[in-house]
Scaffold this motif. Structure first.
Motif, PDB file in Angstrom:
ATOM      1  N   MET A  49       0.838  -1.193   0.000  1.00 58.78           N
ATOM      2  CA  MET A  49       0.000   0.000   0.000  1.00 58.78           C
ATOM      3  C   MET A  49       0.877   1.249   0.000  1.00 58.78           C
ATOM      4  SD  MET A  49      -2.890  -1.638   0.292  1.00 58.78           S
ATOM      5  CE  MET A  49      -4.137  -0.461   0.756  1.00 58.78           C
ATOM      6  N   VAL A  50       0.369   2.296  -0.671  1.00 60.23           N
ATOM      7  CA  VAL A  50       1.021   3.612  -0.656  1.00 60.23           C
ATOM      8  C   VAL A  50      -0.049   4.671  -0.407  1.00 60.23           C
ATOM      9  CG1 VAL A  50       2.928   2.957  -2.176  1.00 60.23           C
ATOM     10  CG2 VAL A  50       0.855   3.905  -3.164  1.00 60.23           C
ATOM     11  N   ARG A  51       0.383   5.865  -0.014  1.00 58.35           N
ATOM     12  CA  ARG A  51      -0.578   6.953   0.158  1.00 58.35           C
ATOM     13  C   ARG A  51      -1.194   7.287  -1.191  1.00 58.35           C
ATOM     14  NH1 ARG A  51       3.541  10.117   3.508  1.00 58.35           N
ATOM     15  NH2 ARG A  51       3.941  10.948   1.443  1.00 58.35           N
ATOM     16  N   SER A  52      -2.441   7.681  -1.184  1.00 55.67           N
ATOM     17  CA  SER A  52      -3.164   7.978  -2.425  1.00 55.67           C
ATOM     18  C   SER A  52      -2.457   9.030  -3.273  1.00 55.67           C
ATOM     19  CB  SER A  52      -4.589   8.433  -2.115  1.00 55.67           C
ATOM     20  OG  SER A  52      -5.304   7.390  -1.503  1.00 55.67           O
ATOM     21  N   ASP A  53      -1.914  10.047  -2.630  1.00 57.64           N
ATOM     22  CA  ASP A  53      -1.241  11.092  -3.403  1.00 57.64           C
ATOM     23  C   ASP A  53       0.118  10.648  -3.950  1.00 57.64           C
ATOM     24  OD1 ASP A  53      -0.574  11.095  -0.688  1.00 57.64           O
ATOM     25  OD2 ASP A  53       0.045  13.183  -0.689  1.00 57.64           O
ATOM     26  N   ASP A  54       0.694   9.562  -3.407  1.00 56.10           N
ATOM     27  CA  ASP A  54       1.950   9.007  -3.918  1.00 56.10           C
ATOM     28  C   ASP A  54       1.717   7.944  -4.992  1.00 56.10           C
ATOM     29  OD1 ASP A  54       3.602  10.531  -2.297  1.00 56.10           O
ATOM     30  OD2 ASP A  54       3.687   9.019  -0.710  1.00 56.10           O
ATOM     31  N   PHE A  55       0.462   7.522  -5.165  1.00 56.12           N
ATOM     32  CA  PHE A  55       0.170   6.407  -6.062  1.00 56.12           C
ATOM     33  C   PHE A  55       0.659   6.631  -7.499  1.00 56.12           C
ATOM     34  CE2 PHE A  55      -2.342   3.815  -8.929  1.00 56.12           C
ATOM     35  CZ  PHE A  55      -2.168   2.559  -8.369  1.00 56.12           C
ATOM     36  N   PRO A  56       0.403   7.779  -8.142  1.00 55.24           N
ATOM     37  CA  PRO A  56       0.869   7.936  -9.534  1.00 55.24           C
ATOM     38  C   PRO A  56       2.382   7.759  -9.689  1.00 55.24           C
ATOM     39  CG  PRO A  56      -0.725   9.633  -8.998  1.00 55.24           C
ATOM     40  CD  PRO A  56      -0.394   8.936  -7.711  1.00 55.24           C
ATOM     41  N   ALA A  57       3.157   8.350  -8.795  1.00 54.87           N
ATOM     42  CA  ALA A  57       4.624   8.215  -8.869  1.00 54.87           C
ATOM     43  C   ALA A  57       5.054   6.789  -8.563  1.00 54.87           C
ATOM     44  CB  ALA A  57       5.288   9.183  -7.902  1.00 54.87           C
ATOM     45  N   ALA A  58       4.398   6.155  -7.597  1.00 55.93           N
ATOM     46  CA  ALA A  58       4.732   4.777  -7.245  1.00 55.93           C
ATOM     47  C   ALA A  58       4.393   3.828  -8.393  1.00 55.93           C
ATOM     48  CB  ALA A  58       3.985   4.363  -5.977  1.00 55.93           C
ATOM     49  N   ALA A  59       3.240   4.014  -9.011  1.00 58.51           N
ATOM     50  CA  ALA A  59       2.835   3.166 -10.139  1.00 58.51           C
ATOM     51  C   ALA A  59       3.798   3.334 -11.309  1.00 58.51           C
ATOM     52  CB  ALA A  59       1.410   3.511 -10.560  1.00 58.51           C
ATOM     53  N   ARG A  60       4.222   4.553 -11.575  1.00 55.84           N
ATOM     54  CA  ARG A  60       5.174   4.800 -12.652  1.00 55.84           C
ATOM     55  C   ARG A  60       6.504   4.094 -12.365  1.00 55.84           C
ATOM     56  NH1 ARG A  60       4.081   9.607 -13.104  1.00 55.84           N
ATOM     57  NH2 ARG A  60       5.393  10.461 -11.471  1.00 55.84           N
ATOM     58  N   THR A  61       6.944   4.142 -11.115  1.00 53.16           N
ATOM     59  CA  THR A  61       8.185   3.475 -10.723  1.00 53.16           C
ATOM     60  C   THR A  61       8.068   1.971 -10.925  1.00 53.16           C
ATOM     61  OG1 THR A  61       8.683   5.204  -9.107  1.00 53.16           O
ATOM     62  CG2 THR A  61       9.771   3.081  -8.798  1.00 53.16           C
ATOM     63  N   MET A  62       6.925   1.401 -10.549  1.00 50.76           N
ATOM     64  CA  MET A  62       6.732  -0.043 -10.726  1.00 50.76           C
ATOM     65  C   MET A  62       6.749  -0.407 -12.215  1.00 50.76           C
ATOM     66  SD  MET A  62       6.519  -1.348  -7.689  1.00 50.76           S
ATOM     67  CE  MET A  62       7.677  -0.084  -7.223  1.00 50.76           C
ATOM     68  N   ARG A  63       5.987   0.316 -13.006  1.00 56.18           N
ATOM     69  CA  ARG A  63       5.895   0.004 -14.444  1.00 56.18           C
ATOM     70  C   ARG A  63       7.235   0.187 -15.146  1.00 56.18           C
ATOM     71  NH1 ARG A  63       0.569   2.902 -13.988  1.00 56.18           N
ATOM     72  NH2 ARG A  63      -0.956   1.226 -13.814  1.00 56.18           N
ATOM     73  N   ASP A  64       7.994   1.201 -14.756  1.00 58.68           N
ATOM     74  CA  ASP A  64       9.312   1.434 -15.347  1.00 58.68           C
ATOM     75  C   ASP A  64      10.283   0.298 -15.058  1.00 58.68           C
ATOM     76  OD1 ASP A  64       8.419   3.847 -16.354  1.00 58.68           O
ATOM     77  OD2 ASP A  64       9.504   5.091 -14.884  1.00 58.68           O
ATOM     78  N   ASN A  65      10.001  -0.471 -14.013  1.00 59.55           N
ATOM     79  CA  ASN A  65      10.874  -1.579 -13.625  1.00 59.55           C
ATOM     80  C   ASN A  65      10.242  -2.941 -13.880  1.00 59.55           C
ATOM     81  OD1 ASN A  65      13.440  -0.475 -12.202  1.00 59.55           O
ATOM     82  ND2 ASN A  65      11.770   0.871 -11.575  1.00 59.55           N
ATOM     83  N   GLY A  66       9.201  -2.969 -14.695  1.00 61.62           N
ATOM     84  CA  GLY A  66       8.603  -4.233 -15.119  1.00 61.62           C
ATOM     85  C   GLY A  66       7.719  -4.927 -14.110  1.00 61.62           C
ATOM     86  N   ILE A  67       7.205  -4.194 -13.143  1.00 66.44           N
ATOM     87  CA  ILE A  67       6.315  -4.772 -12.138  1.00 66.44           C
ATOM     88  C   ILE A  67       4.893  -4.310 -12.432  1.00 66.44           C
ATOM     89  CG2 ILE A  67       5.749  -4.901  -9.688  1.00 66.44           C
ATOM     90  CD1 ILE A  67       8.704  -4.354  -9.098  1.00 66.44           C
TER      91      ILE A  67
END
Length: 73
Positions: A49-67
């Motif tokens: 889980m991440v904070r809602s306001d951190d979600f876009p940056a966290a999702a981008r980080t995951m996708r950039d690393n193949g997760i």
């Protein structure tokens, strides 16, 4: 908080947490204690889980690393 990741693969959880920490994004792993009920065989997924306001940056980080990011039901 918003669910970023759901998996039974502990190596993905550890990698994702390291990536998020490197980006300065706080996260919280849920369902860790379910291993007591399942006997440690890894059949119940854990959630990251991440904070809602951190979600876009966290999702981008995951996708950039193949997760894959959890899109929900």
């Amino acid at each position: 908080m918003k669910q970023l990741l759901r998996t039974t693969d502990m190596s993905i959880i550890a990698f994702a947490q390291a990536l998020l920490q490197g980006e300065g994004i706080d996260c919280f792993e849920m369902d860790v204690n379910m291993s007591v009920l399942e006997g440690g065989i890894g059949i119940f997924p854990r959630r990251l889980m991440v904070r809602s306001d951190d979600f876009p940056a966290a999702a981008r980080t995951m996708r950039d690393n193949g997760i894959e990011v959890y899109d929900g039901p």
